[in-house]
Motif scaffolding. Structure first.
Motif, PDB file in Angstrom:
ATOM      1  N   SER A  82      11.119   0.798   6.668  1.00 52.67           N
ATOM      2  CA  SER A  82      11.066   0.028   5.533  1.00 52.67           C
ATOM      3  C   SER A  82       9.912   0.197   4.969  1.00 52.67           C
ATOM      4  CB  SER A  82      11.652  -1.303   5.565  1.00 52.67           C
ATOM      5  OG  SER A  82      12.926  -1.242   5.996  1.00 52.67           O
ATOM      6  N   ARG A  83       8.788   0.144   5.921  1.00 52.23           N
ATOM      7  CA  ARG A  83       7.385   0.265   5.493  1.00 52.23           C
ATOM      8  C   ARG A  83       7.167   1.352   4.995  1.00 52.23           C
ATOM      9  NH1 ARG A  83       2.723   2.191   8.101  1.00 52.23           N
ATOM     10  NH2 ARG A  83       4.143   3.185   9.537  1.00 52.23           N
ATOM     11  N   ALA A 108      -5.564   2.607  -1.794  1.00 58.66           N
ATOM     12  CA  ALA A 108      -4.622   3.007  -0.998  1.00 58.66           C
ATOM     13  C   ALA A 108      -4.107   1.958  -0.257  1.00 58.66           C
ATOM     14  CB  ALA A 108      -5.264   3.884   0.327  1.00 58.66           C
ATOM     15  N   TYR A 109      -2.891   1.605  -0.318  1.00 54.95           N
ATOM     16  CA  TYR A 109      -2.279   0.436   0.251  1.00 54.95           C
ATOM     17  C   TYR A 109      -2.042   0.738   1.577  1.00 54.95           C
ATOM     18  CZ  TYR A 109      -1.725  -1.340  -4.199  1.00 54.95           C
ATOM     19  OH  TYR A 109      -2.146  -1.800  -5.626  1.00 54.95           O
ATOM     20  N   ARG A 110      -1.843  -0.253   2.360  1.00 48.16           N
ATOM     21  CA  ARG A 110      -1.498  -0.392   3.844  1.00 48.16           C
ATOM     22  C   ARG A 110      -0.485  -1.347   4.127  1.00 48.16           C
ATOM     23  NH1 ARG A 110      -5.434  -1.994   7.327  1.00 48.16           N
ATOM     24  NH2 ARG A 110      -4.581  -0.550   8.875  1.00 48.16           N
ATOM     25  N   ALA A 111       0.294  -1.133   5.129  1.00 49.10           N
ATOM     26  CA  ALA A 111       0.846  -2.155   5.711  1.00 49.10           C
ATOM     27  C   ALA A 111       1.232  -2.052   7.179  1.00 49.10           C
ATOM     28  CB  ALA A 111       2.527  -2.030   4.952  1.00 49.10           C
ATOM     29  N   LYS A 156      12.027  -2.695  15.552  1.00 53.80           N
ATOM     30  CA  LYS A 156      10.918  -2.245  15.267  1.00 53.80           C
ATOM     31  C   LYS A 156      11.094  -0.948  14.058  1.00 53.80           C
ATOM     32  CE  LYS A 156       6.835  -0.238  17.464  1.00 53.80           C
ATOM     33  NZ  LYS A 156       6.063   0.025  18.737  1.00 53.80           N
ATOM     34  N   GLY A 157      11.888  -0.073  14.669  1.00 49.82           N
ATOM     35  CA  GLY A 157      12.411   1.071  13.981  1.00 49.82           C
ATOM     36  C   GLY A 157      12.729   0.744  12.485  1.00 49.82           C
ATOM     37  N   TYR A 158      13.476  -0.208  12.241  1.00 48.82           N
ATOM     38  CA  TYR A 158      13.878  -0.354  11.039  1.00 48.82           C
ATOM     39  C   TYR A 158      12.726  -0.797  10.137  1.00 48.82           C
ATOM     40  CZ  TYR A 158      16.370  -2.778   6.973  1.00 48.82           C
ATOM     41  OH  TYR A 158      16.836  -3.207   6.073  1.00 48.82           O
ATOM     42  N   VAL A 159      11.844  -1.832  10.862  1.00 49.73           N
ATOM     43  CA  VAL A 159      10.758  -2.343   9.993  1.00 49.73           C
ATOM     44  C   VAL A 159       9.687  -1.052   9.509  1.00 49.73           C
ATOM     45  CG1 VAL A 159       8.507  -3.799  10.069  1.00 49.73           C
ATOM     46  CG2 VAL A 159      10.773  -4.483  10.951  1.00 49.73           C
TER      47      VAL A 159
END
Length: 86
Positions: A62-63, A2-5, A56-59
């Motif tokens: 995208s995340r 399970a990847y996390r970002a 912040k919303g764009y990141v």
């Protein structure tokens, strides 16, 4: 796996901007000791993706898209990993 970002916020000098440092919708700091959030960063545990932008919303969007691109683990495997503590 399970990847996390996780999202992290930073001041202009690169120091972390903690969650206690609340901001207005226009990113102006409400905390007296905060110089202001300069950028938000997300780095995936896969090692092949990262993003650093002022929005912040764009990141965050995208995340989410990046994390959705990783193949999903079967539920049985997720349950086993959870029991194993991994």
């Amino acid at each position: 796996m399970a990847y996390r970002a996780p999202l992290t916020n930073h001041h202009a000098d690169g120091s972390p901007c903690p969650a206690e440092h609340k901001h207005t919708s226009s990113c102006k700091p409400l905390h007296p000791d905060c110089p202001g959030r300069a950028y938000t960063q997300a780095i995936c545990t896969c090692g092949g993706w990262e993003m650093k932008q002022s929005g912040k919303g764009y990141v965050n969007e995208s995340r989410r898209r990046h994390l959705a691109s990783h193949p999903k683990e079967p539920k049985v495997l997720r349950d086993l990993l959870r029991l194993d503590g991994s």
